[in-house]
Design a protein around this motif. Structure first.
Motif, PDB file in Angstrom:
ATOM      1  N   SER A  58       0.867  -1.230  -0.109  1.00 31.47           N
ATOM      2  CA  SER A  58       0.191  -0.061  -0.047  1.00 31.47           C
ATOM      3  C   SER A  58       0.835   1.249  -0.157  1.00 31.47           C
ATOM      4  O   SER A  58       0.631   2.148  -0.899  1.00 31.47           O
ATOM      5  CB  SER A  58      -0.902   0.015   1.178  1.00 31.47           C
ATOM      6  N   VAL A  75      -7.504   5.618  -4.050  1.00 32.48           N
ATOM      7  CA  VAL A  75      -8.168   4.554  -3.467  1.00 32.48           C
ATOM      8  C   VAL A  75      -8.705   3.527  -4.027  1.00 32.48           C
ATOM      9  O   VAL A  75      -8.703   2.437  -3.475  1.00 32.48           O
ATOM     10  CB  VAL A  75      -9.269   5.544  -2.457  1.00 32.48           C
ATOM     11  N   LEU A  78      -6.075   0.981  -4.782  1.00 37.58           N
ATOM     12  CA  LEU A  78      -5.865   0.130  -3.932  1.00 37.58           C
ATOM     13  C   LEU A  78      -6.888  -1.013  -3.492  1.00 37.58           C
ATOM     14  O   LEU A  78      -6.901  -2.261  -3.090  1.00 37.58           O
ATOM     15  CB  LEU A  78      -5.750   0.989  -2.576  1.00 37.58           C
ATOM     16  N   GLN A  79      -8.239  -0.682  -3.625  1.00 39.42           N
ATOM     17  CA  GLN A  79      -9.341  -1.397  -3.571  1.00 39.42           C
ATOM     18  C   GLN A  79      -9.398  -2.397  -4.583  1.00 39.42           C
ATOM     19  O   GLN A  79      -9.728  -3.651  -4.319  1.00 39.42           O
ATOM     20  CB  GLN A  79     -10.657  -0.622  -3.445  1.00 39.42           C
ATOM     21  N   VAL A  83      -6.937  -4.394  -1.005  1.00 36.49           N
ATOM     22  CA  VAL A  83      -6.737  -3.517   0.284  1.00 36.49           C
ATOM     23  C   VAL A  83      -7.914  -3.035   0.732  1.00 36.49           C
ATOM     24  O   VAL A  83      -8.708  -2.294   0.085  1.00 36.49           O
ATOM     25  CB  VAL A  83      -5.649  -2.382   0.166  1.00 36.49           C
ATOM     26  N   GLY A  84      -8.198  -3.202   2.160  1.00 38.99           N
ATOM     27  CA  GLY A  84      -9.467  -2.788   2.465  1.00 38.99           C
ATOM     28  C   GLY A  84      -9.395  -2.602   3.970  1.00 38.99           C
ATOM     29  O   GLY A  84      -8.247  -2.576   4.590  1.00 38.99           O
ATOM     30  N   LEU A  88      -7.156   0.628   4.582  1.00 39.25           N
ATOM     31  CA  LEU A  88      -7.454   1.699   3.613  1.00 39.25           C
ATOM     32  C   LEU A  88      -7.942   2.987   4.401  1.00 39.25           C
ATOM     33  O   LEU A  88      -7.503   4.152   3.627  1.00 39.25           O
ATOM     34  CB  LEU A  88      -8.658   1.184   2.988  1.00 39.25           C
ATOM     35  N   GLN A  89      -8.513   2.982   5.456  1.00 40.55           N
ATOM     36  CA  GLN A  89      -8.900   4.225   6.228  1.00 40.55           C
ATOM     37  C   GLN A  89      -7.734   5.093   6.675  1.00 40.55           C
ATOM     38  O   GLN A  89      -7.838   6.265   6.354  1.00 40.55           O
ATOM     39  CB  GLN A  89      -9.818   3.903   7.350  1.00 40.55           C
ATOM     40  N   LYS A  92      -6.242   6.708   3.635  1.00 44.00           N
ATOM     41  CA  LYS A  92      -7.351   7.906   3.059  1.00 44.00           C
ATOM     42  C   LYS A  92      -6.926   8.995   3.902  1.00 44.00           C
ATOM     43  O   LYS A  92      -6.652  10.046   3.253  1.00 44.00           O
ATOM     44  CB  LYS A  92      -8.748   7.420   3.120  1.00 44.00           C
TER      45      LYS A  92
END
Length: 151
Positions: A58, A75, A78-79, A83-84, A88-89, A92
């Motif tokens: 990431s 984002v 990445l998804q 990646v989640g 991911l948050q 972001k």
């Protein structure tokens, strides 16, 4: 003389030596060469030995893309790589801080001057929006405002 066939582990390490991969991406690449069940065990082994890391992947992807693309595009990529969740948050939140400055830099490299007519302004706006920048960042860049000068 033909080159020797690499084992599945050898292929995985060769891919990982070139750049970081997500688990999903590496699994797809190895699936062509794997026998049933081998790739899952191998991916678990690589993660256990810290040769395959979602965090490193990431960070690498964000570092490669941040200079040219906006938050929503990064984002989404990445998804698409699997990646989640909490990781991911966190990414972001880190991306939001510098988005306006990145948009201004991309705009400055591509155009450099404030648009004189509405057609040129729309062209510049479309370019930045397609790169994944937020409307707030796009409007700041189109004004030709230096984000560091505002502070």
């Amino acid at each position: 003389m033909a080159a020797p066939q690499l084992s599945l582990k050898g292929r995985a390490l060769r891919y990982l030596s070139m750049r970081e991969h997500s688990r999903l991406e590496l699994g797809r690449k190895l699936a062509r060469h794997a026998e049933e069940g081998d790739d899952v065990e191998l991916l678990d082994f690589l993660e256990k030995n810290n040769w395959l890391s979602t965090e490193r992947f990431s960070e690498s992807l964000v570092h490669r893309r941040a200079a040219r693309y906006g938050n929503s595009r990064i984002v989404a990529e990445l998804q698409s790589h699997g990646v989640g969740g909490e990781a991911l948050q966190e990414l972001k939140a880190g991306l939001v801080e510098g988005e306006t400055a990145r948009a201004c830099e991309v705009w400055r490299r591509k155009f450099g001057t404030v648009a004189a007519d509405p057609q040129e302004r729309n062209k510049q706006m479309r370019f930045l929006m397609q790169r994944g920048f937020s409307q707030r960042a796009v409007y700041a860049a189109l004004r030709g405002v230096d984000p560091d000068a505002e502070e």
